[in-house]
Design a protein around this motif. Structure first.
Motif, PDB file in Angstrom:
ATOM      1  N   VAL A 293     -24.337  -5.636  19.380  1.00 25.41           N
ATOM      2  CA  VAL A 293     -24.628  -6.188  20.700  1.00 25.41           C
ATOM      3  C   VAL A 293     -25.330  -5.112  21.516  1.00 25.41           C
ATOM      4  CG1 VAL A 293     -23.644  -7.048  22.845  1.00 25.41           C
ATOM      5  CG2 VAL A 293     -22.679  -7.778  20.670  1.00 25.41           C
ATOM      6  N   ASN A 294     -26.509  -5.431  22.049  1.00 22.80           N
ATOM      7  CA  ASN A 294     -27.212  -4.471  22.899  1.00 22.80           C
ATOM      8  C   ASN A 294     -28.015  -5.229  23.965  1.00 22.80           C
ATOM      9  OD1 ASN A 294     -29.883  -5.127  21.737  1.00 22.80           O
ATOM     10  ND2 ASN A 294     -29.088  -4.100  19.904  1.00 22.80           N
ATOM     11  N   ASN A 295     -28.819  -4.494  24.714  1.00 21.94           N
ATOM     12  CA  ASN A 295     -29.495  -5.113  25.866  1.00 21.94           C
ATOM     13  C   ASN A 295     -30.890  -5.662  25.564  1.00 21.94           C
ATOM     14  OD1 ASN A 295     -31.071  -2.801  25.673  1.00 21.94           O
ATOM     15  ND2 ASN A 295     -30.439  -1.928  27.628  1.00 21.94           N
ATOM     16  N   GLU A 296     -31.287  -5.725  24.299  1.00 18.57           N
ATOM     17  CA  GLU A 296     -32.662  -6.122  23.989  1.00 18.57           C
ATOM     18  C   GLU A 296     -32.951  -7.584  24.369  1.00 18.57           C
ATOM     19  OE1 GLU A 296     -33.269  -5.093  19.905  1.00 18.57           O
ATOM     20  OE2 GLU A 296     -33.678  -2.980  20.371  1.00 18.57           O
ATOM     21  N   ARG A 297     -31.999  -8.494  24.110  1.00 17.66           N
ATOM     22  CA  ARG A 297     -32.221  -9.900  24.474  1.00 17.66           C
ATOM     23  C   ARG A 297     -32.262 -10.062  25.997  1.00 17.66           C
ATOM     24  NH1 ARG A 297     -31.211 -14.378  21.571  1.00 17.66           N
ATOM     25  NH2 ARG A 297     -29.765 -15.169  23.137  1.00 17.66           N
ATOM     26  N   LEU A 298     -31.401  -9.338  26.693  1.00 15.84           N
ATOM     27  CA  LEU A 298     -31.410  -9.378  28.153  1.00 15.84           C
ATOM     28  C   LEU A 298     -32.719  -8.799  28.694  1.00 15.84           C
ATOM     29  CD1 LEU A 298     -27.751  -8.321  29.046  1.00 15.84           C
ATOM     30  CD2 LEU A 298     -28.811 -10.555  29.478  1.00 15.84           C
ATOM     31  N   GLU A 299     -33.201  -7.765  28.057  1.00 11.52           N
ATOM     32  CA  GLU A 299     -34.485  -7.169  28.465  1.00 11.52           C
ATOM     33  C   GLU A 299     -35.609  -8.195  28.371  1.00 11.52           C
ATOM     34  OE1 GLU A 299     -37.821  -4.366  26.443  1.00 11.52           O
ATOM     35  OE2 GLU A 299     -35.744  -4.067  25.814  1.00 11.52           O
TER      36      GLU A 299
ATOM     37  N   ILE B 165     -18.056  -9.234  34.033  1.00 11.82           N
ATOM     38  CA  ILE B 165     -18.443  -7.824  33.984  1.00 11.82           C
ATOM     39  C   ILE B 165     -19.017  -7.434  32.621  1.00 11.82           C
ATOM     40  CG2 ILE B 165     -16.234  -6.895  33.179  1.00 11.82           C
ATOM     41  CD1 ILE B 165     -18.385  -5.414  36.022  1.00 11.82           C
ATOM     42  N   GLU B 166     -18.700  -8.214  31.577  1.00  9.61           N
ATOM     43  CA  GLU B 166     -19.180  -7.865  30.242  1.00  9.61           C
ATOM     44  C   GLU B 166     -20.693  -8.003  30.115  1.00  9.61           C
ATOM     45  OE1 GLU B 166     -17.014  -9.869  27.196  1.00  9.61           O
ATOM     46  OE2 GLU B 166     -15.104  -8.927  27.752  1.00  9.61           O
ATOM     47  N   VAL B 167     -21.293  -8.880  30.899  1.00  6.20           N
ATOM     48  CA  VAL B 167     -22.753  -9.022  30.828  1.00  6.20           C
ATOM     49  C   VAL B 167     -23.426  -7.788  31.423  1.00  6.20           C
ATOM     50  CG1 VAL B 167     -23.139 -10.222  33.035  1.00  6.20           C
ATOM     51  CG2 VAL B 167     -24.680 -10.634  31.125  1.00  6.20           C
ATOM     52  N   LEU B 168     -22.778  -7.146  32.386  1.00  6.56           N
ATOM     53  CA  LEU B 168     -23.298  -5.884  32.919  1.00  6.56           C
ATOM     54  C   LEU B 168     -23.198  -4.793  31.858  1.00  6.56           C
ATOM     55  CD1 LEU B 168     -24.357  -3.998  35.115  1.00  6.56           C
ATOM     56  CD2 LEU B 168     -22.007  -3.769  35.950  1.00  6.56           C
ATOM     57  N   GLU B 169     -22.061  -4.733  31.177  1.00  8.05           N
ATOM     58  CA  GLU B 169     -21.887  -3.747  30.107  1.00  8.05           C
ATOM     59  C   GLU B 169     -22.965  -3.922  29.035  1.00  8.05           C
ATOM     60  OE1 GLU B 169     -18.399  -2.123  27.125  1.00  8.05           O
ATOM     61  OE2 GLU B 169     -18.504  -4.254  27.566  1.00  8.05           O
ATOM     62  N   LYS B 170     -23.229  -5.164  28.672  1.00  8.72           N
ATOM     63  CA  LYS B 170     -24.244  -5.439  27.647  1.00  8.72           C
ATOM     64  C   LYS B 170     -25.621  -4.948  28.098  1.00  8.72           C
ATOM     65  CE  LYS B 170     -23.923  -9.380  25.550  1.00  8.72           C
ATOM     66  NZ  LYS B 170     -24.029 -10.826  25.234  1.00  8.72           N
TER      67      LYS B 170
END
Length: 237
Positions: free
Chosen positions: A44-50, A22-27
């Protein structure tokens, strides 16, 4: 964990995907403005996931239209993909999923309307796609992409993928009436906070010309503008 677990589980139901981690969703829901303000969050933020989600999204849509339209040349496929994989369309997907409600934003971004900012919403959708990819693999991510973008692909093929109906309505009325005042009024709100529906009417010089419904005020306004364009004969249903 910063976001309440109950809220994340609630959002999983909206996404129709259950995370193993669930932590990857939070990120994926953490904007850089939040991580920059909260030093304990270790930036930690969502820029790498983006970044990753952008590629997953592109290949999923590319493969779908490549298979779906075997007669389309490369140029037409590129044009079709660009109409779908864009900020306007992704922000609509975000609104449909109520992404803005679940974002972690810094105080400044929150105060300036970040929860409804197109760029932030579109980036969050890409991050969510990556989160699903990392957690469950490509097939799950592809399913999420197509479940949420297939209708926009169909609209693009028909030449009907106008995403900013409000701007189109403004241009139309200013073209026929040099002085006109367009206003959007919320007429009703219903449902719980995480599934709220807004009813909006659009008025031109105090006359109601269209009404719409949506999961956010902006979506409802766009729906009202679209229906006004339909009633004026400027758009087919």
């Amino acid at each position: 964990m910063i976001i309440n677990l109950e809220e994340l589980n609630e959002f999983e139901k909206i996404l129709k995907y259950k995370f193993s981690n669930i932590e990857v969703l939070e990120k994926s829901l953490t904007h850089s403005s939040y991580s920059n303000e909260d030093k304990s969050y270790l930036k930690v933020n969502n820029e790498r996931l983006e970044f990753l989600g952008d590629s997953v999204l592109s290949i999923a849509v590319s493969r779908f239209i490549f298979d779906k339209f075997p007669d389309y040349p490369e140029g037409d496929l590129t044009k079709l993909r660009s109409q779908v994989v864009c900020e306007d369309t992704l922000s609509l997907v975000a609104a449909n999923l109520n992404v803005g409600t679940y974002l972690l934003l810094g105080k400044g971004e929150e105060a300036s309307g970040g929860r409804e900012r197109k760029s932030i919403l579109a980036d969050a959708v890409e991050a969510i796609i990556a989160a699903i990819y990392v957690d469950g693999g490509y097939k799950e991510a592809e399913k999420f992409v197509l479940d949420n973008l297939r209708r926009y692909i169909q609209l693009a093929v028909k030449g009907k993928i106008i995403t900013d109906f409000k701007s189109n309505l403004q241009e139309y009325y200013q073209g026929i009436k040099q002085t006109c005042k367009i206003r959007y009024i919320v007429t009703k709100e219903e449902g719980p906070d995480h599934e709220k529906m807004f009813h909006v009417s659009v008025l031109v010089n105090k006359k109601v010309v269209g009404s719409g419904v949506g999961k956010s005020k902006k979506l409802a306004e766009q729906d009202a503008a679209k229906n006004a364009l339909i009633s004026e004969g400027q758009l087919n249903e």
